[in-house]
Every structure is written in C-alpha cells, then in structure tokens.
Design an enzyme around this catalytic site. Structure first.
Site, PDB file in Angstrom:
ATOM      1  N   ASN A 172       0.846  -1.195   0.000  1.00 43.31           N
ATOM      2  CA  ASN A 172       0.000   0.000   0.000  1.00 43.31           C
ATOM      3  C   ASN A 172       0.881   1.244   0.000  1.00 43.31           C
ATOM      4  OD1 ASN A 172       0.573  -0.973   2.641  1.00 43.31           O
ATOM      5  ND2 ASN A 172      -1.165   0.103   3.535  1.00 43.31           N
ATOM      6  N   GLU A 183       0.426   5.261   0.496  1.00 46.04           N
ATOM      7  CA  GLU A 183      -0.504   6.292   0.964  1.00 46.04           C
ATOM      8  C   GLU A 183      -0.085   7.676   0.467  1.00 46.04           C
ATOM      9  OE1 GLU A 183      -0.812   5.613   5.220  1.00 46.04           O
ATOM     10  OE2 GLU A 183      -2.066   3.845   4.842  1.00 46.04           O
ATOM     11  N   CYS A 239      -4.097   0.390  -2.446  1.00 49.66           N
ATOM     12  CA  CYS A 239      -3.852  -0.803  -1.637  1.00 49.66           C
ATOM     13  C   CYS A 239      -2.752  -1.683  -2.248  1.00 49.66           C
ATOM     14  CB  CYS A 239      -5.107  -1.658  -1.533  1.00 49.66           C
ATOM     15  SG  CYS A 239      -6.458  -0.919  -0.631  1.00 49.66           S
ATOM     16  N   GLU A 297      -2.814  -4.882  -2.832  1.00 48.97           N
ATOM     17  CA  GLU A 297      -3.299  -5.849  -3.819  1.00 48.97           C
ATOM     18  C   GLU A 297      -3.424  -5.207  -5.195  1.00 48.97           C
ATOM     19  OE1 GLU A 297      -4.479  -5.064  -0.885  1.00 48.97           O
ATOM     20  OE2 GLU A 297      -5.525  -6.709   0.093  1.00 48.97           O
ATOM     21  N   CYS A 314      -9.791  -5.494   0.540  1.00 47.69           N
ATOM     22  CA  CYS A 314     -10.993  -4.656   0.541  1.00 47.69           C
ATOM     23  C   CYS A 314     -11.842  -4.957  -0.697  1.00 47.69           C
ATOM     24  CB  CYS A 314     -10.617  -3.176   0.603  1.00 47.69           C
ATOM     25  SG  CYS A 314     -10.058  -2.491  -0.978  1.00 47.69           S
TER      26      CYS A 314
HETATM   27  N1  THU Z   1      -5.079  -1.624   2.722  1.00 51.36           N
HETATM   28  C1  THU Z   1      -4.455  -2.450   1.829  1.00 51.36           C
HETATM   29  O1  THU Z   1      -3.390  -2.124   1.300  1.00 51.36           O
HETATM   30  N2  THU Z   1      -5.025  -3.625   1.550  1.00 51.36           N
HETATM   31  C2  THU Z   1      -6.118  -4.130   2.182  1.00 51.36           C
HETATM   32  O2  THU Z   1      -6.513  -5.243   1.911  1.00 51.36           O
HETATM   33  C3  THU Z   1      -6.827  -3.323   3.182  1.00 51.36           C
HETATM   34  C4  THU Z   1      -6.349  -1.921   3.333  1.00 51.36           C
HETATM   35  C5  THU Z   1      -4.403  -0.396   3.112  1.00 51.36           C
HETATM   36  C6  THU Z   1      -5.019   0.903   2.683  1.00 51.36           C
HETATM   37  C7  THU Z   1      -4.438   1.848   3.719  1.00 51.36           C
HETATM   38  O3  THU Z   1      -3.142   2.234   3.316  1.00 51.36           O
HETATM   39  C8  THU Z   1      -4.304   1.005   4.967  1.00 51.36           C
HETATM   40  O4  THU Z   1      -4.345  -0.339   4.524  1.00 51.36           O
HETATM   41  C9  THU Z   1      -5.380   1.245   5.998  1.00 51.36           C
HETATM   42  O5  THU Z   1      -6.626   1.167   5.435  1.00 51.36           O
END
Ligand code: THU
Length: 126
Positions: free
Chosen positions: A42, A44, A53, A55, A86
């Site tokens: 991920n 940000e 994310c 994935e 998600c």
């Molecule tokens: N996030 C992911 O990278 N993958 C997931 O399956 C769930 C959420 C990340 C997004 C954000 O950077 C952090 O987790 C918190 O939501």
C-alpha cells in the site's frame, strides 16, 4: 510455489509499504498462471483518498508487464486475526481472474484460502 512461500513473499514486501498516515502496512504477492510473482504494497498519500492498496498495486504492476492471468494472491497485514482484501481490490481481481485463490494470513502466518466468489459473491463483470 506453495501457499506458505507466497505468504512469505507478501510478508517480506510488507516492509516496503508507505504508510505514514495509517501505520498499517500491507504486502501482497500475486502468482501468475505461468508461475511468476508480482508484489505490491500500500502506498498512501497526504491526500488520503489517493492511497492505493497493496493488492491493486500488485495487479497493476503485473498487468503493466503484460501479465493478465493469475492463480493466487497472498495478503499480509497486521490486523487482529486475518487481513482480508478490501472490496475495491476484490473487484479489480475479478476483472482479470474470477477464479483466483485468495490466501490471507494472520500475524503468525497461519493461512486461510478463499475463492474470489466466496469473498465477492456477486462480482460485477461485463
Ligand atoms: N489496505 C491495503 O493495502 N489492503 C487491504 O486489503 C486493506 C487496506 C491499506 C489501505 C491503507 O493504506 C491502509 O491499509 C489502511 O486502510
């Protein structure tokens, strides 16, 4: 490639997550039909909604390299219990691989495996 090996790769790449806002690093390891592995983390942004994310980054890296057939994805996060993809990431996986196996793990790297249709039963496909 075993499920445990794919989880190990997801766990290793989790260290590269860029998470100054959530402090919730996630690593993903995507196994192609041909046996190649593409990783993602991920990433940000100070404009929070621009976050991508782990994935989806793995899928987009793979597709950018010409790979569009996938057999499995492992996801490693630090949630209590298991970290699941998600809904948005499940929909992106559905685009390319409605039959993909999704391997989730807990912080002890114990795994559970699901089909995409278990996690996204009414996936949107044109
Ligand atoms: N996030 C992911 O990278 N993958 C997931 O399956 C769930 C959420 C990340 C997004 C954000 O950077 C952090 O987790 C918190 O939501």
């Amino acid at each position: 490639m075993t499920e445990q090996e794919l989880v190990k790769i997801a766990r290793q790449v989790q260290n590269n997550a860029y998470v100054p806002y959530s402090h919730f690093p996630v690593g993903a390891a995507l196994l192609t039909a041909g046996g190649n592995v593409y990783t993602g983390v991920n990433v940000e942004n100070s404009s929070y909604g621009l976050t991508v994310c782990a994935e989806r980054n793995a899928v987009f890296k793979a597709v950018s390299e010409g790979e569009t057939e996938f057999q499995a994805i492992a996801v490693a996060g630090n949630a209590e219990g298991f970290t699941f993809p998600c809904g948005a990431c499940l929909q992106v996986l559905a685009e390319f691989a409605p039959q993909i196996k999704i391997i989730v793990c807990d912080t002890q790297n114990q795994t559970k495996t699901f089909s995409l249709s278990e996690l996204l039963p009414q996936m949107f496909l044109l």
